[in-house]
Design an enzyme around this catalytic site. Sequence first.
Site, PDB file in Angstrom:
ATOM      1  N   PRO A 100      -4.196  -1.548  17.872  1.00 27.22           N
ATOM      2  CA  PRO A 100      -3.728  -1.675  16.925  1.00 27.22           C
ATOM      3  C   PRO A 100      -3.592  -1.344  16.230  1.00 27.22           C
ATOM      4  O   PRO A 100      -3.974  -0.936  15.280  1.00 27.22           O
ATOM      5  CB  PRO A 100      -5.269  -2.784  16.488  1.00 27.22           C
ATOM      6  CG  PRO A 100      -6.041  -2.621  17.700  1.00 27.22           C
ATOM      7  CD  PRO A 100      -5.451  -2.011  18.652  1.00 27.22           C
TER       8      PRO A 100
ATOM      9  N   HIS B 228       1.060  -1.491   0.012  1.00 26.19           N
ATOM     10  CA  HIS B 228       0.800  -0.177  -0.480  1.00 26.19           C
ATOM     11  C   HIS B 228       0.877   1.378   0.142  1.00 26.19           C
ATOM     12  O   HIS B 228       2.228   0.815   0.981  1.00 26.19           O
ATOM     13  CB  HIS B 228      -0.862   0.060   1.576  1.00 26.19           C
ATOM     14  CG  HIS B 228      -1.841  -0.555   1.315  1.00 26.19           C
ATOM     15  ND1 HIS B 228      -2.961  -0.283   2.319  1.00 26.19           N
ATOM     16  CD2 HIS B 228      -2.096  -2.177   0.403  1.00 26.19           C
ATOM     17  CE1 HIS B 228      -4.039  -1.878   2.059  1.00 26.19           C
ATOM     18  NE2 HIS B 228      -3.396  -2.684   0.643  1.00 26.19           N
TER      19      HIS B 228
ATOM     20  N   TYR C 299      -9.231   4.944   7.592  1.00 24.02           N
ATOM     21  CA  TYR C 299     -10.084   4.803   8.865  1.00 24.02           C
ATOM     22  C   TYR C 299     -11.029   6.086   8.709  1.00 24.02           C
ATOM     23  O   TYR C 299     -10.671   7.282   7.593  1.00 24.02           O
ATOM     24  CB  TYR C 299      -8.733   5.555   9.653  1.00 24.02           C
ATOM     25  CG  TYR C 299      -7.633   5.065   9.730  1.00 24.02           C
ATOM     26  CD1 TYR C 299      -7.126   4.529  11.547  1.00 24.02           C
ATOM     27  CD2 TYR C 299      -6.354   4.302   9.022  1.00 24.02           C
ATOM     28  CE1 TYR C 299      -6.290   3.478  11.317  1.00 24.02           C
ATOM     29  CE2 TYR C 299      -5.505   3.241   9.276  1.00 24.02           C
ATOM     30  CZ  TYR C 299      -5.905   2.548  10.934  1.00 24.02           C
ATOM     31  OH  TYR C 299      -4.355   2.404  11.199  1.00 24.02           O
TER      32      TYR C 299
ATOM     33  N   TYR D 234       4.000   5.164  10.039  1.00 17.61           N
ATOM     34  CA  TYR D 234       3.375   5.255   9.395  1.00 17.61           C
ATOM     35  C   TYR D 234       3.876   3.535   9.257  1.00 17.61           C
ATOM     36  O   TYR D 234       3.570   2.056   9.386  1.00 17.61           O
ATOM     37  CB  TYR D 234       1.115   5.149   8.592  1.00 17.61           C
ATOM     38  CG  TYR D 234       0.589   4.565   8.734  1.00 17.61           C
ATOM     39  CD1 TYR D 234      -0.272   4.638  10.185  1.00 17.61           C
ATOM     40  CD2 TYR D 234       1.255   3.439   7.821  1.00 17.61           C
ATOM     41  CE1 TYR D 234      -1.344   4.121   9.879  1.00 17.61           C
ATOM     42  CE2 TYR D 234      -0.349   2.286   8.051  1.00 17.61           C
ATOM     43  CZ  TYR D 234      -1.961   2.653   8.184  1.00 17.61           C
ATOM     44  OH  TYR D 234      -2.392   1.680   8.707  1.00 17.61           O
TER      45      TYR D 234
ATOM     46  N   LYS E   6       0.876  -1.136  14.806  1.00 25.39           N
ATOM     47  CA  LYS E   6       2.874  -1.521  15.255  1.00 25.39           C
ATOM     48  C   LYS E   6       3.053  -2.742  16.074  1.00 25.39           C
ATOM     49  O   LYS E   6       4.310  -2.726  16.173  1.00 25.39           O
ATOM     50  CB  LYS E   6       3.206  -0.960  16.351  1.00 25.39           C
ATOM     51  CG  LYS E   6       2.505   0.870  15.540  1.00 25.39           C
ATOM     52  CD  LYS E   6       4.291   1.506  14.514  1.00 25.39           C
ATOM     53  CE  LYS E   6       3.931   1.884  14.020  1.00 25.39           C
ATOM     54  NZ  LYS E   6       4.373   2.473  12.097  1.00 25.39           N
TER      55      LYS E   6
END
Length: 396
Positions: A295, A75, A204, A387, A299
């Site tokens: 979550p 991604h 998100y 990220y 990580k």
Amino acid sequence: MKKLKTQIGIIGAGPAGLTLANWLRKQGISSVIIEHRSRQYSESRVRAGLLEQNTVDILDNLGLADRLKKEGKEHHGVHLSFDGERIRVPFGELTGGRNITIYGQQEVAKDLTDAWLAGGGQLFFEAPATKIVDFDTDHPSIHFEYEGEAAVLECDFVAACDGFHGLGRKTMPKGSYNEFTVTYPFSWLGILANVAPSSDELIYAYHERGFALSSSRSEKVSRLYVQCENDDTVNNWSDERIWDELSIRLGTPGWELKRGPIFEKSITPMRSYFIDNMQSGRLFLAGDAAHIVPPTGGKGLNLAVADVKHLVDGLTEFYKKGSTAALDSYSETALKRIWRAQDFSNFMTTLFHKQDEHGSFGYQLQKAKFDYIKRSKSYATTIAENYVGLPFEAFE
């Protein structure tokens, strides 16, 4: 009593223990793994599947990423929504080409187990560790049970990669560490569904009804979450209710959620936990044995692999140069990344979960952060860097 001897005794055949064993073998250092679960359980437990650039590079450099590269999906960005408005944070564009890969943790475990056993490595499944002794000497050992008999693994060092409930942290001397714990006032209802993902990248979403997340496990399996109460149960959520709620919370103009048969439902509490010392004598903790993150930031597995990297550095230096410098500073080194990951995970969690009433002070702060991500390339870059995982040299 059966006795075995090796250089590194590893408790736990999750990604941390298996990565450690395979990596040590590349360095010519022997190890034996003991795992209290069955192989079937270890390889079928569906958990997170977001791999940072660091993790992918490590597995690739170790020659353990053949299937990952074929079946994993890279991604290059993430979608962030707030009250129905969606923006995209482009990872590679903001980080110099660093990205994430979606590949199930259970698939990582299968690959690492196959590689370890194919190379003649010893791995004892259904072998619960019962005690770790003499770790304050040069000759520690792990007592465990296997096929109904007591056994002892004598070693130079013990690596406890045995999870939050494992023996490793429980064996650490009282007073040798401080605990840090945060329990969030909400949980995630997670589902797995036999349907193609509704988006090429993760979404998100903050919504006045609560958080939602759209992810994937493969081209045919979707992984999705909705925020729920801590005392909620899956029995309260019919398939229809779940899909309706996801459609509302993730919805933006022109986008449609794909629906399909749900084959797994579970509720995950949201919490942070870690300790500020991960070693005592010749006992070292790695992964969930030392830290848990919500979550939201993806990580967990990646922190475990980072721990392993630092532990391998220390053990390699010990066996090849006779120095304990890197081992002595293992906790200090690992904790720099752990603190950063805790902060980022907390940031993502508090940004996208409903915590106050719509229009409240807390809500307005959340919206201000989202609006700033839209306007500021620097702020978006901060999110992208964290990220995809900061490079190891960033903490030197």
